[in-house]
Design a protein around this motif. Structure first.
Motif, PDB file in Angstrom:
ATOM      1  N   ASN B 104       0.809  -1.224   0.000  1.00 37.88           N
ATOM      2  CA  ASN B 104       0.000   0.000   0.000  1.00 37.88           C
ATOM      3  C   ASN B 104       0.845   1.277   0.000  1.00 37.88           C
ATOM      4  N   GLY B 120      -3.857  -7.094  10.693  1.00 41.66           N
ATOM      5  CA  GLY B 120      -4.839  -7.293   9.635  1.00 41.66           C
ATOM      6  C   GLY B 120      -5.206  -8.741   9.385  1.00 41.66           C
ATOM      7  N   LYS B 121      -4.630  -9.671  10.140  1.00 44.81           N
ATOM      8  CA  LYS B 121      -4.911 -11.066   9.826  1.00 44.81           C
ATOM      9  C   LYS B 121      -5.203 -11.959  11.030  1.00 44.81           C
ATOM     10  N   LYS B 126      -9.693  -9.057  12.205  1.00 43.18           N
ATOM     11  CA  LYS B 126     -10.810  -9.320  11.288  1.00 43.18           C
ATOM     12  C   LYS B 126     -12.137  -8.828  11.855  1.00 43.18           C
ATOM     13  N   TYR B 130      -8.725  -3.871  16.451  1.00 42.04           N
ATOM     14  CA  TYR B 130      -7.266  -3.772  16.286  1.00 42.04           C
ATOM     15  C   TYR B 130      -6.554  -3.606  17.629  1.00 42.04           C
ATOM     16  N   THR B 159      -1.391  -2.053   7.197  1.00 39.78           N
ATOM     17  CA  THR B 159      -2.634  -1.945   7.972  1.00 39.78           C
ATOM     18  C   THR B 159      -2.486  -1.045   9.206  1.00 39.78           C
TER      19      THR B 159
ATOM     20  N   GLY D 120      -6.831  -8.368   2.807  1.00 41.56           N
ATOM     21  CA  GLY D 120      -6.820  -7.945   4.206  1.00 41.56           C
ATOM     22  C   GLY D 120      -6.373  -6.517   4.423  1.00 41.56           C
ATOM     23  N   LYS D 121      -6.038  -5.800   3.354  1.00 42.57           N
ATOM     24  CA  LYS D 121      -5.511  -4.450   3.584  1.00 42.57           C
ATOM     25  C   LYS D 121      -6.073  -3.368   2.674  1.00 42.57           C
ATOM     26  N   CYS D 122      -6.998  -3.695   1.805  1.00 43.33           N
ATOM     27  CA  CYS D 122      -7.631  -2.632   1.016  1.00 43.33           C
ATOM     28  C   CYS D 122      -8.874  -2.135   1.776  1.00 43.33           C
ATOM     29  N   ASP D 123      -9.454  -1.060   1.304  1.00 38.04           N
ATOM     30  CA  ASP D 123     -10.621  -0.488   1.991  1.00 38.04           C
ATOM     31  C   ASP D 123     -11.772  -1.482   2.097  1.00 38.04           C
ATOM     32  N   TYR D 124     -12.015  -2.214   1.018  1.00 41.10           N
ATOM     33  CA  TYR D 124     -13.133  -3.156   1.050  1.00 41.10           C
ATOM     34  C   TYR D 124     -12.883  -4.276   2.065  1.00 41.10           C
ATOM     35  N   LYS D 126     -11.113  -4.111   4.734  1.00 43.89           N
ATOM     36  CA  LYS D 126     -11.256  -3.554   6.087  1.00 43.89           C
ATOM     37  C   LYS D 126     -12.723  -3.421   6.479  1.00 43.89           C
ATOM     38  N   ARG D 127     -13.587  -3.229   5.488  1.00 39.48           N
ATOM     39  CA  ARG D 127     -15.025  -3.142   5.768  1.00 39.48           C
ATOM     40  C   ARG D 127     -15.694  -4.518   5.780  1.00 39.48           C
ATOM     41  N   MET D 129     -15.888  -6.497   3.219  1.00 37.84           N
ATOM     42  CA  MET D 129     -16.427  -6.805   1.888  1.00 37.84           C
ATOM     43  C   MET D 129     -15.339  -7.459   1.036  1.00 37.84           C
ATOM     44  N   TYR D 130     -14.928  -8.663   1.458  1.00 36.52           N
ATOM     45  CA  TYR D 130     -13.823  -9.339   0.757  1.00 36.52           C
ATOM     46  C   TYR D 130     -14.157  -9.580  -0.715  1.00 36.52           C
ATOM     47  N   SER D 131     -15.438  -9.718  -1.000  1.00 37.59           N
ATOM     48  CA  SER D 131     -15.848  -9.982  -2.384  1.00 37.59           C
ATOM     49  C   SER D 131     -15.375  -8.879  -3.319  1.00 37.59           C
ATOM     50  N   HIS D 132     -15.183  -7.682  -2.791  1.00 37.52           N
ATOM     51  CA  HIS D 132     -14.762  -6.560  -3.607  1.00 37.52           C
ATOM     52  C   HIS D 132     -13.314  -6.177  -3.350  1.00 37.52           C
ATOM     53  N   GLU D 134      -9.709  -5.263  -3.547  1.00 37.45           N
ATOM     54  CA  GLU D 134      -9.075  -4.623  -4.709  1.00 37.45           C
ATOM     55  C   GLU D 134      -7.940  -5.461  -5.291  1.00 37.45           C
ATOM     56  N   ASP D 158      -2.647 -15.719   4.313  1.00 44.30           N
ATOM     57  CA  ASP D 158      -2.999 -15.445   5.715  1.00 44.30           C
ATOM     58  C   ASP D 158      -4.453 -15.040   5.877  1.00 44.30           C
ATOM     59  N   THR D 159      -5.013 -14.405   4.870  1.00 48.00           N
ATOM     60  CA  THR D 159      -6.389 -13.910   4.982  1.00 48.00           C
ATOM     61  C   THR D 159      -7.357 -14.624   4.032  1.00 48.00           C
ATOM     62  N   ASP D 321     -18.895 -12.841   0.731  1.00 47.69           N
ATOM     63  CA  ASP D 321     -17.640 -12.270   1.219  1.00 47.69           C
ATOM     64  C   ASP D 321     -16.800 -13.301   1.962  1.00 47.69           C
TER      65      ASP D 321
END
Lengths: 375, 375, 375, 375
Positions: B104, B120-121, B126, B130, B159, D120-124, D126-127, D129-132, D134, D158-159, D321
């Motif tokens: 990132n 983050g893992k 999850k 945090y 993260t 595990g580290k993009c905005d989605y 973190k929310r 929404m693993y399906s999205h 990035e 790991d994630t 997700d």
């Protein structure tokens, strides 16, 4: 209602007075259980109640029961109960008569009586906090005459009674007046029980067992029951507990650590009401978890914020609102909840003095809930 | 982080050791503030840190600040901080170098450093907790070297760091490392502040003011600030409090009763951390309300369950998770939050000993937060 | 209420009939606006209504207004409105008389009239869905006589009226009868507007502006207003929109893409009610976002599930419940909401025919909401 | 993953390219199922994959399965799948090797493979929404090589992987790669299934049955299963449906009206993905209810807002997700979920061509899910 010390609602004094003056008829008589001060009770004749307000209903009792709170009242622990009061806040019955503003019910309807009276129009009722209703709350068998009688006047009938579906087992439904919504709302809902979670319940008496039964609506992975009485734990096992811990014989904190990989549980339900059990809950809850208090406490407890301030926990308290009664009625009807398991003894209503004796000696009698039938 | 007594994470010992062995380079030097036991600190030369793990980033500090927790560390209240530790867990900086698994961020990026390190893992990360990260949590300036230095190594950079948008006021963003997410997450979110509600905040220090600023995201009708210091209350008024109460001069419980028609408040935020203020919160919360604790407590408190068991209240505790940092960044950028108001003093980083002196005498100096610039 | 086609509640026929028979007095007269079929209305004498049920109140209108729905009724678009009906479902007034079961209000009380009648005791009311009340819902000025009159009978007064605090600006409160709760509940609450989020509102008429005003309770980072009329957009800008897009001149989809880094918005509020605007919303919402529909639709719309099935979106519909009226009253009183901004014109109630003319030509007259005063 | 038309993530092209270049070793070989264009597949030798990024893991497949989406791929419906791609996105296996940044797993660990890759580290991510994601999302057996092979490379191990507890039934856990989290997240969670509620599920194929199994976590009063195939309905009955409706023989709308007192259901789960079934859902949902879409739609559907705008309903869409995988693992371990019921057939992995044949003729073969074992 499992009360040792209860909130006094001075505002109900007026209602109380009004009821004394107008709510009781001059003519017809009935039998009822009266409180006559600490240790003194009597099953005797009283005037049959009358409709007092346009929102009242008069209900003939079919089945009622005795609550732990009633024992406290009888010991004199609830000073807001006046001498001469008819006790009891649970039951099912038949509508005898309704006031002019009652529209949900009519003579002949079979009804479940809620332990909480809800006016449906104050701020608290609109928020679903019927327990804090500005015109009701817990008043039955407390500030106005209750259900351990042949007849009872129910204020705000439209929002305090529930229709019993044809063909229902009415004894099973008596458990929905108080004990099951109490276990469910104060313990399970406030405790945010979720599928796969680990739940501990401290106290395996009727109220802890009610929480145990209703926690299973949410399919937690583990329900750990903690109590010093092996009989009660055996019942808990039968009712669905996955682990039982006799904390008079083993260290509950250590056992729970083992069972949870030292993480603590997601939800702890306090179903006793003394400082020692509340502090036990503080030691069992894991980071991110919830302590849902059901127990009625007579004393303050020590909250170990020096440890818990950083544990992201939630503690909740609640007087049952009975806002989930419609939901619970559906779970009983659809057989997701077998509330009848809580019933261990049956008496005639006129034999209520003996019923109190049995219920008071619950351990000896292996009693959970007793049913009193007005036959 | 406003800590008097902090959780020891013995699992981090390994990481700590690892860092001592490998995370510091043999060659280059930098200046940093070191803790040398109670009352002893020194601004002196140390080896510049190195990338230690593929997930690390090396950050050159641009701006940092001092936290109330740092004062506690300096007094010796936080035994998990070892002698020789570089203090500080807040700041903004520029990436100098990243490990091979960091994706990132890259050299030259301007970043906000979170006081909480998140891997983050793990299970807690999850779940958005945090603060309880099994590989991080509050470790910066605590179990590993921190930000009151020219350079800092940040584990799990992907993260635990956040991009600073071009054109941002970086001083304003230093307030997002710890104090604003703490006030917001532990006080405002946990306290469920809602439009039209009444909020009381006990304690008008920096953390109480951070709660005050972020509570206004939700447009409560009233925010009542309670503190014994008139200066702080004047600041609260300027920051948006609708009512202020000096509880050294007047009875806060009575005033709040008047202001709320005897109902009590919907949300009370505890921003002090001593038994007296927590018990005050217990007296201010209304039925159905929430006490959201932010204060770091060194002792247990008395929880009056004999009164509160039936009041349908919620009590929450939380160590800041910084899970709302992306949201807070957007509110600063869109000018919904003027975080710069919290900054009262500026120093050069090399003048940090004086900055501590000012911050330590906050009342005398009318200090809220100080900015240290590495120029 | 912004209705082109409205739900018919045949169950209210009885109530309607009852009201025709008993709710109107033989003696006293008043003036009122009557619907006489498409395009025909008249301000004329009618019998003054009477208390019909113990739960009724009779209210003397002080201020009322005209709703977009009233225009639809006048065009004949709402077939459930019978010829001779008094129109109007908004207003403030003074209680003239209450039925025997009304306890929250008494003669002389200043009250806000909700556009939704709630019995407070059916299943939907208990769930907070007053719009679907089995005994009420939207009946005022629809299935029973309404508020564009000197007097109006309000059924279920205890749960359908709200006290106006002394010293309130009553004109401002007329906006709380319908338009503000509609924008807030259907748009903002259903749309889950949150601090830092990006919101788009499609339609900058009164209802879109009501959503715009109340969205700001939650401090979103951006509120993008989309409309083909520059005047309305200028008003939106003045009311707090951070971006305005005239979609008759520019491509709204492209502009929103630019403004959101191609991510789409978190919340889109549909405040028009035609297929084209709903489909625009489908193109604006980002993954994880919500489309909150307020618009009253006369036709079905095309839902592009071939694209949206995998976008984790939520679509909501809602007829206003006015369950947030107490909350909104507090936000007006505490000046978090300046509802008066929506008022552009004033008329005497007796001049209502001219007021309709102005409101009908909203673009030409730059009219938002008009106030009619019964002086 | 039950996909006819899937989202193209052009950003993954790079990753794809990277993987083609570096992720496949020069030396060792394995067997895998390759897609060679519409209707053409082959079980043949391929180079064994290699660790490509420090966050990768190499997994030896133990058990895998075939998804409805795989059938679509094989028909050529998923144009983002290139010729030569190894298919499959479900399975359990043993870790062969991990990249240098992988810390949750090591060689020899038994793991569950998620169909969704989460960085595990993009905005989605973190929310939740693993399906999205990035950097991931549904890429396995789609944009990168999948699990119908002897070995598979798993990015962001790991994630994206989960530990299998010792003693677990690994076949049961293959159902947790995709089908059970899909039914649970998209259907049950989005549909807000609650104790006592009434749920309808349209479509009794594997995915509808997965929703049926996991809906029971929340103890709804009724689960009504609707499908035109009696065999599938018989299975639904066995799996816990309380009512079954064959909508090729009877009018589902009328039957549901009868079963719900004309109120409609609280939750409808769409588990087919065609306009007719979605429109059926629109007719079944009651006021205040939710339509939770799971079906993969190839066309737009007609949304009857002219009726639904005022019904207070919610419609949700979601690509799974797999954020609930840890929860589901606990429910399988604690026997709250018997996921093995979904398995009807077993094959050797090398016999995969026959397995496809069986699965493709699900009705004839009475097949739900098949297990392929790499022995």
């Amino acid at each position: 209602m499992t009360t040792t010390s209860v909130p006094v609602k001075t505002k109900q004094t007026g209602l109380l007075a009004g009821e004394t003056k107008n709510g009781i008829g001059p003519g017809e008589k009935m039998k009822a259980l009266l409180y006559f001060g600490p240790g003194k009770k009597s099953w005797e004749e009283k005037p049959k109640p009358l409709i007092n307000e346009p929102t009242d209903a008069l209900v003939k009792i079919l089945k009622t029961t005795i609550c732990g709170t009633d024992l406290h009242i009888m010991k004199g622990d609830v000073p807001t109960v006046s001498v001469g009061r008819i006790i009891g806040h649970e039951g099912v019955g038949i509508i005898e008569e309704v006031g002019t503003a009652v529209s949900n019910f009519k003579k002949g309807d079979h009804v479940l009586i809620s332990c909480i009276t809800s006016c449906g129009k104050c701020d608290y009722c609109k928020r679903g906090m019927y327990s804090h209703c500005e015109n009701g709350g817990w008043i039955l068998g407390h500030l106005i005459d209750g259900t351990q009688a042949e007849y009872v006047r129910i204020p705000y009938a439209d929002t305090s009674l529930y229709h019993i579906p044809a063909g229902s087992d009415e004894e099973a439904l008596v458990m929905l007046s108080d004990i099951l919504p109490t276990g469910f709302e104060c313990g399970v809902l406030n405790g945010k029980v979720q599928p796969g979670n680990t739940v501990a319940i401290v106290g395996s008496g009727p109220i802890g067992l009610a929480a145990l039964l209703t926690a299973q609506f949410y399919s937690p992975a583990e329900i750990i029951m903690i109590d010093p009485d092996d009989n009660r734990l055996a019942t808990a096992k039968k009712f669905g507990a996955t682990q039982i811990i006799n904390n008079s014989k083993e260290n509950a904190i250590e056992r729970v650590k083992q069972l949870t990989n030292n993480k603590g549980v997601d939800t702890v339900i306090e179903a006793v009401g003394i400082p020692a059990t509340f502090e036990l809950c503080e030691s069992l809850v894991g980071p991110g978890g919830t302590i849902a208090n059901i127990g009625v406490h007579g004393k303050s407890v020590e909250l170990h914020l020096e440890k818990l301030w950083s544990h992201n926990i939630t503690i909740t308290t609640r007087l049952v609102d009975t806002v989930t009664t419609p939901m619970l009625l559906k779970t009983v009807q659809s057989k997701k909840l077998d509330s009848k398991q809580l019933i261990t003894h049956h008496f005639k209503l006129s034999d209520i003095i003996n019923a109190y004796d049995t219920f008071q000696n619950a351990a000896r009698e292996k009693a959970l809930k007793v049913i009193l039938s007005n036959e």
